[in-house]
Design an enzyme around this catalytic site. Structure first.
Site, PDB file in Angstrom:
ATOM      1  CB  ALA A   1      -0.921  -0.002   1.215  1.00  0.00           C
ATOM      2  N   GLY A   2       2.171   1.115  -0.144  1.00  0.00           N
ATOM      3  CA  GLY A   2       3.041   2.286  -0.227  1.00  0.00           C
ATOM      4  C   GLY A   2       3.526   2.802   1.117  1.00  0.00           C
TER       5      GLY A   2
ATOM      6  CB  SER B   1       3.986  -2.801   5.445  1.00  0.00           C
ATOM      7  OG  SER B   1       3.862  -4.128   5.719  1.00  0.00           O
ATOM      8  CB  SER B   2       7.847  -5.449   2.588  1.00  0.00           C
ATOM      9  OG  SER B   2       8.400  -4.457   1.760  1.00  0.00           O
TER      10      SER B   2
ATOM     11  CG  ASP C   1      10.199   1.642   1.134  1.00  0.00           C
ATOM     12  OD1 ASP C   1      10.316   2.819   0.728  1.00  0.00           O
ATOM     13  OD2 ASP C   1       9.261   0.900   0.788  1.00  0.00           O
TER      14      ASP C   1
HETATM   15  C1  MEV Z   1       8.644   2.729  -2.902  1.00  0.00           C
HETATM   16  O1  MEV Z   1       8.291   3.046  -1.573  1.00  0.00           O
HETATM   17  C2  MEV Z   1       8.986   3.938  -3.687  1.00  0.00           C
HETATM   18  C3  MEV Z   1       9.484   3.732  -5.111  1.00  0.00           C
HETATM   19  O2  MEV Z   1      10.187   4.929  -5.454  1.00  0.00           O
HETATM   20  C4  MEV Z   1      10.383   2.530  -5.255  1.00  0.00           C
HETATM   21  C5  MEV Z   1      11.726   2.684  -4.554  1.00  0.00           C
HETATM   22  O3  MEV Z   1      12.178   3.811  -4.341  1.00  0.00           O
HETATM   23  O4  MEV Z   1      12.313   1.640  -4.249  1.00  0.00           O
HETATM   24  C6  MEV Z   1       8.332   3.585  -6.073  1.00  0.00           C
END
Ligand code: MEV
Length: 317
Positions: free
Chosen positions: A105-106, A109-110, A153
């Protein structure tokens, strides 16, 4: 070895620069209050990773013996095996995972789960593991989960706060007098980060001129966003977030569900709103005044208010 080790790590929202960060541009990311927790206990013969009703078990040779099909826990098990191999530990464990934020979901979490698990393993086996190593191991799992992550992340969930992130090991802690509160709205649409990242990377290779134009606008936006955060100018911050959203929309990362969420937020008085994370669904974030959440009541089934700049991975009692 301890009888039990618990660690937790925060989820995240990208305030500015998702996808651009994969192409080498800086992004602004902040840790939120929703956390993932890993609880570890030693056992004698096997490894088990469990989350809610789902579990997986591996034997002493590292072969999955339950269930007979692949599970999303494999990258976590591979990461844990690597840590134990690198630090010369031969032992077994039960790991119980709980994440307060929805997966895919952005909200990172992982990465929060893998960072919490690495930290809990370090604690259980009394390993002196640096934060850089925690990030390194989490990124191994993230590569298996997402293909080609920028590492943003893993860094934010390990370090916490708000980061100006420009690639593995290249970040600056953004010290703010006041971290903005944000609203997070979940669209209910799960999507695969790896798919969204390859889609944008292919687009940038096929239409380089168009992509370059968007990156030029983004670079200006990024500088203004840092200033807006430093001066706690929420109105400007919101406007810049909406512009960032439009750039992501130009990249084809929005859809009617996401657009409806963004429009509703703006109609109800948000200063600005944008996709956060890979796009195509997931979550939308917004900033506004203290009344915004009240105006939204009943509009979205999953909507959370969160502090930002929260603490990174930590051991729990
Ligand atoms: C993922 O949270 C964000 C993206 O920019 C992918 C990444 O930076 O690894 C879409």
């Amino acid at each position: 070895m301890k009888e039990k080790a618990v660690a937790s790590a925060p989820g995240k929202v990208i305030l500015f620069g998702e996808h651009f960060v994969v192409s080498g541009y800086p992004a602004i990311v902040t840790a939120i209050k929703m956390r993932a927790k890993a609880t570890l206990t030693p056992r004698h013969d096997k490894f088990m990773i469990k989350s809610g009703q789902t579990s997986a078990v591996w034997n002493s040779n590292g072969e999955q013996i339950y269930p007979s099909t692949a599970t999303p826990f494999q990258p976590l098990f591979n990461m844990a095996s690597r840590i134990m191999e690198d630090f010369g530990i031969s032992s077994f464990f039960n790991a119980e995972i709980h994440s307060e934020s929805p997966g895919a979901a952005g909200l990172g979490s992982s990465a929060a789960v893998s960072v919490a698990l690495a930290k809990a393993l370090a604690s259980l086996y009394n390993i002196d593991m640096s934060i850089e190593s925690v990030i390194h191991y989490s990124m191994l799992a993230e590569k298996e989960f997402h293909g080609r992550p920028s590492g943003i992340d893993s860094h934010i969930t390990a370090i916490g706060g708000t980061l100006l992130y420009n690639g593995p090991g290249k970040y600056q802690n953004l010290k703010l007098d006041k971290h903005p509160e944000i609203l997070i709205v979940y669209t209910g649409i799960k999507r695969k980060t790896s798919k969204m990242v390859s889609y944008v990377q292919n687009l940038s290779a096929e239409r380089p001129d168009e992509f370059t134009q968007l990156t030029e606008i983004y670079s200006e936006l990024y500088k203004k966003a840092v200033e807006a955060l430093k001066s706690n100018d929420l109105i400007l911050l919101g406007r810049l977030m909406t512009v960032n959203h439009l750039l992501l929309k130009c990249l084809g990362l929005s859809n009617t569900v996401v657009e409806n969420v963004v429009e509703t937020l703006l109609e109800k008085g948000a200063y600005g709103a944008k996709i956060t994370g890979a796009g195509g669904g997931g979550c939308v974030i917004a900033v506004g005044d203290d009344e915004l959440a009240k105006h939204l009541s009943g509009h979205f089934p999953s909507c959370w208010k969160s502090e930002t700049g929260c603490k990174g991975v930590s051991e729990e009692a």
